[in-house]
Design a protein around this motif. Structure first.
Motif, PDB file in Angstrom:
ATOM      1  N   ILE A   6       0.831  -1.199   0.000  1.00 51.57           N
ATOM      2  CA  ILE A   6       0.000   0.000   0.000  1.00 51.57           C
ATOM      3  C   ILE A   6       0.869   1.255   0.000  1.00 51.57           C
ATOM      4  O   ILE A   6       2.063   1.206   0.271  1.00 51.57           O
ATOM      5  N   THR A   7       0.246   2.397  -0.291  1.00 48.23           N
ATOM      6  CA  THR A   7       0.928   3.692  -0.251  1.00 48.23           C
ATOM      7  C   THR A   7       0.383   4.504   0.919  1.00 48.23           C
ATOM      8  O   THR A   7      -0.836   4.621   1.087  1.00 48.23           O
ATOM      9  N   VAL A   8       1.299   5.037   1.727  1.00 47.20           N
ATOM     10  CA  VAL A   8       0.925   5.822   2.903  1.00 47.20           C
ATOM     11  C   VAL A   8       1.550   7.205   2.752  1.00 47.20           C
ATOM     12  O   VAL A   8       2.739   7.322   2.460  1.00 47.20           O
ATOM     13  N   THR A   9       0.753   8.264   2.960  1.00 48.39           N
ATOM     14  CA  THR A   9       1.239   9.606   2.633  1.00 48.39           C
ATOM     15  C   THR A   9       1.338  10.569   3.806  1.00 48.39           C
ATOM     16  O   THR A   9       2.006  11.596   3.692  1.00 48.39           O
ATOM     17  N   ASN A  10       0.676  10.276   4.937  1.00 54.13           N
ATOM     18  CA  ASN A  10       0.724  11.240   6.036  1.00 54.13           C
ATOM     19  C   ASN A  10       0.594  10.545   7.388  1.00 54.13           C
ATOM     20  O   ASN A  10       0.248   9.358   7.475  1.00 54.13           O
ATOM     21  N   ALA A  11       0.851  11.313   8.447  1.00 52.18           N
ATOM     22  CA  ALA A  11       0.899  10.759   9.797  1.00 52.18           C
ATOM     23  C   ALA A  11      -0.455  10.231  10.257  1.00 52.18           C
ATOM     24  O   ALA A  11      -0.535   9.186  10.916  1.00 52.18           O
ATOM     25  N   ASP A  12      -1.532  10.932   9.932  1.00 50.97           N
ATOM     26  CA  ASP A  12      -2.859  10.482  10.365  1.00 50.97           C
ATOM     27  C   ASP A  12      -3.203   9.136   9.737  1.00 50.97           C
ATOM     28  O   ASP A  12      -3.749   8.242  10.400  1.00 50.97           O
ATOM     29  N   GLU A  13      -2.881   8.997   8.461  1.00 50.01           N
ATOM     30  CA  GLU A  13      -3.154   7.737   7.768  1.00 50.01           C
ATOM     31  C   GLU A  13      -2.338   6.604   8.372  1.00 50.01           C
ATOM     32  O   GLU A  13      -2.856   5.502   8.609  1.00 50.01           O
ATOM     33  N   LEU A  14      -1.068   6.883   8.647  1.00 49.42           N
ATOM     34  CA  LEU A  14      -0.202   5.856   9.227  1.00 49.42           C
ATOM     35  C   LEU A  14      -0.670   5.473  10.625  1.00 49.42           C
ATOM     36  O   LEU A  14      -0.707   4.283  10.974  1.00 49.42           O
ATOM     37  N   GLY A  32       6.232  11.284   1.990  1.00 50.75           N
ATOM     38  CA  GLY A  32       5.161  11.453   2.968  1.00 50.75           C
ATOM     39  C   GLY A  32       5.563  12.336   4.133  1.00 50.75           C
ATOM     40  O   GLY A  32       6.743  12.495   4.450  1.00 50.75           O
ATOM     41  N   SER A  33       4.558  12.930   4.786  1.00 51.08           N
ATOM     42  CA  SER A  33       4.793  13.801   5.935  1.00 51.08           C
ATOM     43  C   SER A  33       4.347  13.088   7.209  1.00 51.08           C
ATOM     44  O   SER A  33       3.151  12.927   7.460  1.00 51.08           O
ATOM     45  N   PHE A  34       5.340  12.652   8.001  1.00 57.49           N
ATOM     46  CA  PHE A  34       5.063  11.901   9.226  1.00 57.49           C
ATOM     47  C   PHE A  34       5.726  12.569  10.432  1.00 57.49           C
ATOM     48  O   PHE A  34       6.008  11.928  11.435  1.00 57.49           O
ATOM     49  N   ALA A  35       5.973  13.861  10.319  1.00 56.07           N
ATOM     50  CA  ALA A  35       6.677  14.596  11.365  1.00 56.07           C
ATOM     51  C   ALA A  35       5.910  14.540  12.685  1.00 56.07           C
ATOM     52  O   ALA A  35       4.674  14.578  12.715  1.00 56.07           O
ATOM     53  N   GLU A  36       6.682  14.408  13.773  1.00 56.83           N
ATOM     54  CA  GLU A  36       6.169  14.435  15.146  1.00 56.83           C
ATOM     55  C   GLU A  36       5.239  13.264  15.456  1.00 56.83           C
ATOM     56  O   GLU A  36       4.464  13.310  16.408  1.00 56.83           O
ATOM     57  N   LEU A  37       5.332  12.213  14.671  1.00 54.08           N
ATOM     58  CA  LEU A  37       4.549  11.004  14.944  1.00 54.08           C
ATOM     59  C   LEU A  37       5.107  10.307  16.183  1.00 54.08           C
ATOM     60  O   LEU A  37       6.318  10.223  16.369  1.00 54.08           O
ATOM     61  N   SER A  38       4.228   9.803  17.027  1.00 58.71           N
ATOM     62  CA  SER A  38       4.641   9.061  18.218  1.00 58.71           C
ATOM     63  C   SER A  38       3.950   7.703  18.208  1.00 58.71           C
ATOM     64  O   SER A  38       2.717   7.624  18.246  1.00 58.71           O
ATOM     65  N   ASP A  53       9.379  12.399   5.509  1.00 58.33           N
ATOM     66  CA  ASP A  53       9.703  13.251   6.652  1.00 58.33           C
ATOM     67  C   ASP A  53       9.261  12.567   7.943  1.00 58.33           C
ATOM     68  O   ASP A  53       8.076  12.548   8.276  1.00 58.33           O
ATOM     69  N   PHE A  54      10.245  12.008   8.658  1.00 61.97           N
ATOM     70  CA  PHE A  54      10.003  11.409   9.964  1.00 61.97           C
ATOM     71  C   PHE A  54      10.675  12.241  11.059  1.00 61.97           C
ATOM     72  O   PHE A  54      11.051  11.718  12.105  1.00 61.97           O
ATOM     73  N   SER A  55      10.831  13.533  10.814  1.00 63.07           N
ATOM     74  CA  SER A  55      11.483  14.384  11.807  1.00 63.07           C
ATOM     75  C   SER A  55      10.702  14.363  13.117  1.00 63.07           C
ATOM     76  O   SER A  55       9.473  14.343  13.132  1.00 63.07           O
TER      77      SER A  55
END
Length: 225
Positions: A6-14, A32-38, A53-55
């Motif tokens: 699958i393709t995942v594009t953002n933190a909420d989706e992940l 994808g934008s996954f910044a500040e994910l915990s 972006d997993f910053s």
């Protein structure tokens, strides 16, 4: 069951997908934008994360195997004790990341940024850090067997009393490095930069291939060649 293909594009989706399963196989996270994910756990196998972006990621258990992380961003990520294996991380960013006690095995970290990162006690076995500037990174206690530091800057890092096996320091900047009482086995130290603060005091260089090593500039009392 792991998520597959699958393709995942953002933190909420992940985050939503992680509620079902933390494992991803042959998935795409490119750009994808996954910044500040915990998250507690994230397990990635054969995935592509180019420019993702997993910053400031916080992850208790991060496992990355056979993935493409070229130019991914892990700025200030808290990923202590993570596992990276057989992955291409070239030009990725890890400044100020917490990688304490991580296992970074057989990966390509060429041209990466590690300035300010903590690699304390990390296992770097078999990985390549070509042209990497470690800057203020902490690599104290790291295992560096079969590591390539070709053209890297490891200036002012300590390898004191370590047994260095299969390490390639060719064309590296060793200014101010401490190799006091280190033992070199099947290593290469060719065309490196040293300074008066570089110490080979008591080091055993008999197992190193040497070329243009300026021991007359460095501290070399008691060195064995």
């Amino acid at each position: 069951m792991p998520h597959r293909g699958i393709t995942v594009t953002n933190a909420d989706e992940l985050a939503g997908l992680l509620r079902n399963d933390a494992s991803f196989v042959e998935c795409t996270f490119d750009g994808g934008s996954f910044a500040e994910l915990s998250v507690d756990t994230l397990d990635l196998t054969d995935c592509s994360l180019q420019k993702a972006d997993f910053s400031q990621l916080v992850c208790g258990e991060l496992h990355v195997s056979r993935c493409d992380l070229r130019r991914a961003d892990f700025y200030r990520a808290d990923i202590k004790e993570s596992h990276f294996t057989d992955s291409n991380c070239a030009s990725a960013r890890f400044p100020n990341a917490k990688l304490n006690l991580s296992r970074l095995i057989d990966c390509d970290f060429s041209l990466c940024s590690f300035d300010g990162a903590s690699l304390f006690g990390a296992d770097l076995t078999g990985s390549r850090f070509r042209a990497v500037s470690f800057g203020t990174a902490n690599i104290d206690g790291a295992t560096v067997d079969r590591v390539s530091f070709v053209m890297a800057s490891v200036a002012h890092k300590s390898f004191r009393k370590q047994r260095l096996t299969g390490v390639d320091f060719s064309e590296a900047d060793l200014s101010g490095c401490d190799f006091t009482d280190a033992v070199f086995e099947d290593c290469r130290i060719e065309n490196t930069i040293v300074s008066p603060e570089t110490s080979f005091t008591g080091a055993d260089l008999r197992g190193a291939r040497l070329s243009n090593l300026r021991l007359d500039i460095a501290r070399s009392r008691g060195v064995v060649i």
